[in-house]
Each structure stands twice: as structure tokens, then as C-alpha cells.
Design a protein around this motif. Sequence first.
Motif, mmCIF file in Angstrom:
data_model
loop_
_atom_site.group_PDB
_atom_site.id
_atom_site.type_symbol
_atom_site.label_atom_id
_atom_site.label_comp_id
_atom_site.label_asym_id
_atom_site.label_seq_id
_atom_site.Cartn_x
_atom_site.Cartn_y
_atom_site.Cartn_z
ATOM 1 N N PRO A 91 10.730 9.523 12.988
ATOM 2 C CA PRO A 91 9.941 8.160 13.565
ATOM 3 C C PRO A 91 10.398 7.260 13.637
ATOM 4 O O PRO A 91 10.055 6.604 12.166
ATOM 5 C CB PRO A 91 8.581 8.619 13.658
ATOM 6 C CG PRO A 91 8.706 9.597 12.345
ATOM 7 C CD PRO A 91 9.883 9.900 11.882
ATOM 8 N N ASP A 146 7.164 -2.428 14.298
ATOM 9 C CA ASP A 146 6.953 -2.631 15.487
ATOM 10 C C ASP A 146 5.803 -1.827 15.883
ATOM 11 O O ASP A 146 5.842 -0.642 15.685
ATOM 12 C CB ASP A 146 8.572 -1.546 16.132
ATOM 13 C CG ASP A 146 7.640 -1.364 17.616
ATOM 14 O OD1 ASP A 146 6.612 -2.155 18.022
ATOM 15 O OD2 ASP A 146 8.415 -0.507 19.045
ATOM 16 N N ALA A 202 14.592 4.145 21.527
ATOM 17 C CA ALA A 202 13.847 5.138 20.963
ATOM 18 C C ALA A 202 12.758 5.108 22.571
ATOM 19 O O ALA A 202 12.514 4.479 22.864
ATOM 20 C CB ALA A 202 13.290 4.892 19.613
ATOM 21 N N SER A 203 12.288 6.486 22.683
ATOM 22 C CA SER A 203 11.781 7.079 23.425
ATOM 23 C C SER A 203 9.796 7.871 22.969
ATOM 24 O O SER A 203 10.377 8.121 21.792
ATOM 25 C CB SER A 203 12.089 7.623 24.212
ATOM 26 O OG SER A 203 12.516 9.207 23.768
ATOM 27 N N PRO A 204 8.618 6.729 22.711
ATOM 28 C CA PRO A 204 7.923 7.772 22.462
ATOM 29 C C PRO A 204 7.782 9.363 22.017
ATOM 30 O O PRO A 204 8.232 9.820 23.531
ATOM 31 C CB PRO A 204 6.833 7.115 23.132
ATOM 32 C CG PRO A 204 7.932 6.210 23.414
ATOM 33 C CD PRO A 204 8.056 6.180 24.041
ATOM 34 N N SER A 205 7.244 9.624 21.201
ATOM 35 C CA SER A 205 7.395 11.341 21.138
ATOM 36 C C SER A 205 5.632 11.953 20.754
ATOM 37 O O SER A 205 4.369 10.945 19.524
ATOM 38 C CB SER A 205 8.077 11.565 19.616
ATOM 39 O OG SER A 205 7.756 12.814 19.287
ATOM 40 N N ASN A 208 3.864 11.945 14.110
ATOM 41 C CA ASN A 208 5.034 11.495 14.039
ATOM 42 C C ASN A 208 4.722 10.222 15.386
ATOM 43 O O ASN A 208 3.776 10.571 16.555
ATOM 44 C CB ASN A 208 6.300 12.329 14.672
ATOM 45 C CG ASN A 208 7.235 13.086 14.048
ATOM 46 O OD1 ASN A 208 7.528 12.273 12.341
ATOM 47 N ND2 ASN A 208 7.526 13.900 14.044
ATOM 48 N N GLU A 209 5.120 9.619 15.706
ATOM 49 C CA GLU A 209 5.019 7.840 16.947
ATOM 50 C C GLU A 209 5.811 8.488 17.694
ATOM 51 O O GLU A 209 6.207 7.718 19.359
ATOM 52 C CB GLU A 209 4.197 6.686 16.318
ATOM 53 C CG GLU A 209 3.397 7.608 15.984
ATOM 54 C CD GLU A 209 2.778 5.855 14.244
ATOM 55 O OE1 GLU A 209 1.463 5.344 15.308
ATOM 56 O OE2 GLU A 209 3.389 5.509 13.578
ATOM 57 N N ASN A 210 7.274 8.038 17.016
ATOM 58 C CA ASN A 210 8.726 7.291 17.676
ATOM 59 C C ASN A 210 9.746 7.796 17.508
ATOM 60 O O ASN A 210 10.090 6.895 16.869
ATOM 61 C CB ASN A 210 8.059 5.749 17.509
ATOM 62 C CG ASN A 210 9.025 5.104 19.253
ATOM 63 O OD1 ASN A 210 8.990 5.491 19.101
ATOM 64 N ND2 ASN A 210 9.524 3.607 17.825
ATOM 65 N N GLY A 224 5.304 0.216 19.002
ATOM 66 C CA GLY A 224 5.642 1.592 19.086
ATOM 67 C C GLY A 224 5.121 2.573 18.197
ATOM 68 O O GLY A 224 5.177 3.823 17.796
ATOM 69 N N ALA A 225 4.673 1.995 16.595
ATOM 70 C CA ALA A 225 4.735 2.929 15.239
ATOM 71 C C ALA A 225 2.998 2.263 15.099
ATOM 72 O O ALA A 225 3.871 1.493 13.618
ATOM 73 C CB ALA A 225 5.695 3.201 14.833
#
Length: 294
Positions: free
Chosen positions: A227, A117, A289-292, A170-172, A120-121
Motif C-alpha cells: 500500500p 498521504d 495509485a488506485s485505492p484497493s 491495505n488502503e492504497n 489515500g492512507a
Amino acid sequence: MASSRDRQRKLAREKLDRQLARRAAAARRRRQIQAGVGAAVVLVLIVAGAAWGLGAFDREPEQKAAEDVCLWTPQDATANTNLKDVGTPATRDLPTTGVRTMTIDTDQGGPITAELDLAGAPCAGASIAHLAGASFYDNTKCHEITTEGALRCGDPSGTGLGGPTYSFYNENVPTAPEASPSASPAPGQPPTYPKGTVAMIGNPPGANGSQFLLFFKDSSPAQPAYPIIGRITGGLDVVEKIGALPTVDNGAGAKVKPKTDVVIRKLTVGEAQAAPAPATGSPAASPAASPSAG
């Protein structure tokens, strides 16, 4: 001898002459000032016209300088000899939409395919593509079957400490699941890491390099730390088969090492392409998932 009247007339004429001379001089000064102002106005108009012709007054927004999409943190290979230097990916002009197809050929069957993805990442997608292009993953072992139900791969050293000589944040990372009174996830709540999820795993957490997880069953840890970077689209049965292999001690007291070696013969990543639309009436293609921030 001139009379007093003649003298008065003479003085009056001289006074008038002086007045006329002053008026003439003042008129000359006014003409000079007016000429100067006129020349200045003409010059301003000429300059403004030239600037307009060159587009100085265009209202189009200025082009912004290229910005980094990803940042790669150097890692010291002298301090950690399990690291392998294959350079670093680009930082700019990286795709941030769509997907890349990752294909894994193992000695246990396959191929295993996954969609990475890029929305998202994007940095994980760029990193894995870079490493795959350098044959980083070829002939390496998936060294762990985790207690959370995932196959851990991507470490050429097989120690859990290996990777490239860079890391990224971390991205996601998903949010923690809502707990029920029994401290387990609330009933009916979707798993944090559904079966088929592809995720990064860093050592330490948050310092991602090359290692990734292929989930062969649903998992909802109390504190999500991995992630999410994509999902398996083919060969999930192969991952499930590997997940059922017997495990032995990994040398650190954890019985997580596959008793039978699981070898990635070849891992490739394709070019970025548009993400396929989910089928009508089905959930979204990628795991929730929600972004982090990271």
C-alpha cells in the motif's frame, strides 16, 4: 267525567311533551360532544405549538453518530514474541485529508523527510503517528535492502516478523501494470512504485503493522502488494546511499541484510496539515495509485 275529546287532547299534549323532552336531551348531548371535540382540538393545538416551539418540526438533518475511521485487529504477542505492545491508535476523529510530515534521523545521514498521504492512507498515517509518539521506531534497524529497490524499516526485532500488537488492512495498493507482449510493463508506462515512494509492508501481506519501505529506485512488480502511503520529500540521496550498501545473508538464505547496520535514531510525525499544491506543469505530488479495498 272528561269527554273523549279531552282525553285525546291530554294524550296529544303528553306526546308533545315527550317529544320536546327527547329533543332537549338530544340537544344537550350535541352540545356536550361539540364541547368535547372543541377541547380536544384546543389540546392538540397547544401540544403542536409547544412541539414547534421546541424545534420538533425543524427540517435540519439529524446528527449522525460518530463512525470508526480505522479498525485495528489485535495480534497475539504470546504467539509472536517479536511483537511489542504500545497500545492502539484511536479509531475515530482521525484526519482523512492533507498530509503528515514524517522525519527520520539515521546514523547514515539525513534527515529523511516524507509526506504521509492522509487521504489515500489515513490509517497508515494514524498508525505511524501513534507508534512514533510511543518512540516505537527509535534506535531500531532498517534490516533489509529489498531486491525491488527499497529500504525496509520499522521492525524493532529486525526479523521481518516484528511490529505492534495490532494490524490493519491495505488502503492504497496500486493496480497491476499493463503488460507488454514480453510480460514486462508496457513501454512508456509510469512505474508502479516510483523512486521516492513510501509504502507499507505487512507480514503476511495485508496485515500491516509498523514496517515500511522507502523506494530508492523505480519498481513495477507484476503483482503489486504494498500500500502506498506517501512520498519522500527530502533526503532521497541518503536513501540511495543506503541502498548501495553491500548486503549479506539474513540468516534465511536471502542476501538482503545490510552489511553495515542502518539505525533509525529518531522517527517523528507532525500534525496533519493541508497538502501542498503541485507545481504548475508538474505531475501530482503523490505517487500514482488506485485505492484497493481492504
